[in-house]
Enzyme design. Structure first.
Site, PDB file in Angstrom:
ATOM      1  N   ASP A  36       0.821  -1.224   0.000  1.00  0.00           N
ATOM      2  CA  ASP A  36       0.000   0.000   0.000  1.00  0.00           C
ATOM      3  C   ASP A  36       0.854   1.274   0.000  1.00  0.00           C
ATOM      4  O   ASP A  36       0.377   2.333   0.404  1.00  0.00           O
ATOM      5  CB  ASP A  36      -0.980   0.044   1.199  1.00  0.00           C
ATOM      6  CG  ASP A  36      -2.063  -1.018   1.131  1.00  0.00           C
ATOM      7  OD1 ASP A  36      -1.999  -1.893   0.254  1.00  0.00           O
ATOM      8  OD2 ASP A  36      -2.974  -0.970   1.976  1.00  0.00           O
ATOM      9  N   LYS A  86       5.052 -10.559   4.038  1.00  0.00           N
ATOM     10  CA  LYS A  86       3.626 -10.819   3.817  1.00  0.00           C
ATOM     11  C   LYS A  86       3.435 -11.672   2.565  1.00  0.00           C
ATOM     12  O   LYS A  86       3.856 -11.287   1.480  1.00  0.00           O
ATOM     13  CB  LYS A  86       2.890  -9.497   3.652  1.00  0.00           C
ATOM     14  CG  LYS A  86       1.430  -9.646   3.240  1.00  0.00           C
ATOM     15  CD  LYS A  86       0.766  -8.300   3.107  1.00  0.00           C
ATOM     16  CE  LYS A  86      -0.661  -8.429   2.590  1.00  0.00           C
ATOM     17  NZ  LYS A  86      -1.353  -7.126   2.560  1.00  0.00           N
ATOM     18  N   SER A 121      -2.810  -9.982   5.466  1.00  0.00           N
ATOM     19  CA  SER A 121      -2.683  -8.561   5.818  1.00  0.00           C
ATOM     20  C   SER A 121      -2.610  -8.368   7.334  1.00  0.00           C
ATOM     21  O   SER A 121      -3.232  -9.116   8.102  1.00  0.00           O
ATOM     22  CB  SER A 121      -3.858  -7.768   5.252  1.00  0.00           C
ATOM     23  OG  SER A 121      -3.803  -7.785   3.850  1.00  0.00           O
ATOM     24  N   ASP A 135       2.648  -3.211  -3.966  1.00  0.00           N
ATOM     25  CA  ASP A 135       1.609  -4.116  -4.487  1.00  0.00           C
ATOM     26  C   ASP A 135       0.404  -3.378  -5.060  1.00  0.00           C
ATOM     27  O   ASP A 135      -0.290  -3.890  -5.938  1.00  0.00           O
ATOM     28  CB  ASP A 135       1.149  -5.102  -3.408  1.00  0.00           C
ATOM     29  CG  ASP A 135       0.399  -4.430  -2.272  1.00  0.00           C
ATOM     30  OD1 ASP A 135       0.623  -3.232  -2.012  1.00  0.00           O
ATOM     31  OD2 ASP A 135      -0.418  -5.110  -1.614  1.00  0.00           O
TER      32      ASP A 135
HETATM   33 MG    MG Z   1      -1.640  -3.874  -0.510  1.00  0.00          MG
END
Ligand code: MG
Length: 465
Positions: A37, A133, A158, A284
């Site tokens: 993000d 992740k 997440s 991402d």
């Molecule tokens: Mg993301």
């Protein structure tokens, strides 16, 4: 006897694939650092006025800054699936129109039939590790160690999942996040090592694990996949980074990730592996704008995470390989994370799968500054729907839809809305009426693309048994 031996050697050689494979001496180590993000405008070298990212800025100064580089989806799971497979998520089933990502109550994950980047590189003789992740399925058969990675250390989905019932409701728990609000596991291979994961030290511990892996494998080829859990909300950083950034908590978190990048590059330099390692840095999906100052910034791009406006999918991207990629390049050539897959396989001398449609291109010569990008098109999918398509500078939106706020209804456009992204990166001025020929050409390209797509059953809609 000797003749017989020579004959059998010759027979074996004849069976080898005829495509040229790189020799061991020229195959680099491969590192892919993937932020979560992080927005297009969140790094110093991408114009953020107050977040300090000296290590990424240096990486860009020593390598190539990619200003038109995209993920394959505006949300986590499909984006990661595309990076790992070189394929649009619709081909692997790693997307859905009802559940946009995998959740702890999902029973699906990356299909065994996919050939992950790690599987291909492992087959080519690389040591492989995933630190961070994953988000391609948390059941044993979907985890990294079942998909080509020798080892895994990280939070499998997440960092805002598994919220406990007595945590503050709604966004309240994000504004003042505490580790105990999210019962996320920290896994080592197939085992849970800690729960809840202490997220305040997660970036530091990912970094330590990454450095250990590099040091342990300095005498052989390695592939390190380092997908950070942050700066996805809830935001956490270690003591050393508290209150450091003028940008507040979000800035602290990005600056710790920048520190981490510096640690990786410094370790490669110290071990004299820098000339023989390609390092990619990207994100991402775009920034989660509805989280106020806890979300990032897409800079001058429109909108953010969850949408197929460019702010949702164009990523702050840098590629670094001293001595091979000329220093200080800024490239506006097109690229996507699926090209990372194809490029890495080519550099490793690994065979690109030929029994399936691969959506990536080999960017090696483009990165070296020798050629234009072989990529001329970008496909913008939201779930299973092709929302927009870019050909050269022109982006046509067939459908637009905002993400998490306001009018969340999909709006179809005929004729499509058209922008010239080289001239209008913020997608402000619809020039469709001036360019019916370009719209017709993009529509034809979209039809040609769709003919190659056989949607796979969604993995994201399979419930946990
Ligand atoms: Mg993301």
């Amino acid at each position: 006897m000797l003749n017989k031996l020579l004959l059998s050697v010759a027979a074996c050689l004849a069976l080898l694939p005829t495509t040229r494979r790189a020799t061991a001496a020229e195959t680099p180590n491969i590192v892919v650092i993937f932020a979560d993000d992080l927005g297009y405008g969140d790094l110093g070298c991408f114009g953020h006025p107050t977040i300090k990212t000296p290590n990424l800025d240096r990486m860009a100064a020593e390598g190539v800054r990619l200003t038109q580089f995209y993920s394959a989806s505006p949300v986590c799971t499909p984006s990661r699936a595309a990076l790992m497979t070189g394929r649009l998520p619709i081909r692997s089933g790693m997307c859905s129109d009802t559940r946009r990502v995998l959740f702890p109550n999902s029973g699906g994950g990356i299909p065994a039939s996919e050939i992950t980047m790690a599987e291909a590189l492992k087959d080519a003789g690389y040591a492989t590790a995933c630190v961070g992740k994953w988000h391609l399925g948390h059941l044993p058969q979907f985890l990294p160690t079942s998909n080509g990675f020798d080892s895994y250390f990280g939070i499998p989905y997440s960092n805002d999942m598994d919220r406990v019932n007595d945590a503050p409701k709604g966004r309240e728990s994000f504004w003042n996040p505490k580790v105990e609000y999210w019962n996320v596991p920290l896994m080592r291979n197939l085992e849970i090592a800690e729960r809840p994961a202490d997220q305040t030290t997660i970036t530091r511990r990912y970094t330590e694990a990454a450095l250990s892996f590099i040091k342990e494998n300095k005498d052989r080829k390695f592939f390190l996949y380092l997908p950070h859990s942050l700066p996805h909300v809830p935001l956490f950083r270690s003591k050393e980074f508290e209150g450091r950034s003028l940008r507040g908590l979000f800035g602290d978190v990005v600056e710790e990730i920048d520190w981490s990048v510096g640690q990786v590059l410094d370790t490669l330099r110290r071990l004299k592996l820098d000339q023989n390692t390609i390092v990619w840095f990207t994100s991402d999906n775009g920034p989660w704008l509805t989280f106020n100052e806890h979300g990032g910034s897409a800079g001058l791009l429109r909108d953010g995470k969850g949408t197929t406006w460019d702010g949702g999918m164009r990523e702050p991207s840098v590629c670094w390989w001293p001595g091979t990629i000329p220093a200080g390049q800024v490239s506006a050539e097109l690229g996507t994370t699926m090209d990372i897959y194809v490029t890495n396989l080519a550099l490793a001398g690994a065979a690109k799968p030929t029994d399936r449609h691969i959506d990536g291109y080999d960017l090696t010569d483009m990165l070296k500054g020798k050629t234009e990008s072989p990529r001329k098109e970008v496909l913008y999918y939201r779930g299973t729907r092709l929302m927009a398509m870019r050909v050269g500078p022109w982006k046509a939106h067939f459908i637009t839809q905002e993400s998490y706020t306001g009018n969340n209804k999909a709006v179809e456009h005929d004729p499509p809305v058209l922008y010239n992204l080289n001239v209008d990166p913020s997608e402000k001025w619809n020039v469709a009426s001036d360019h019916p020929d370009i719209i017709a050409a993009i529509k034809r390209a979209a039809v040609r693309h769709k003919e190659t797509v056989e949607p796979a059953p969604s993995q994201l809609e399979i419930p946990l048994k």
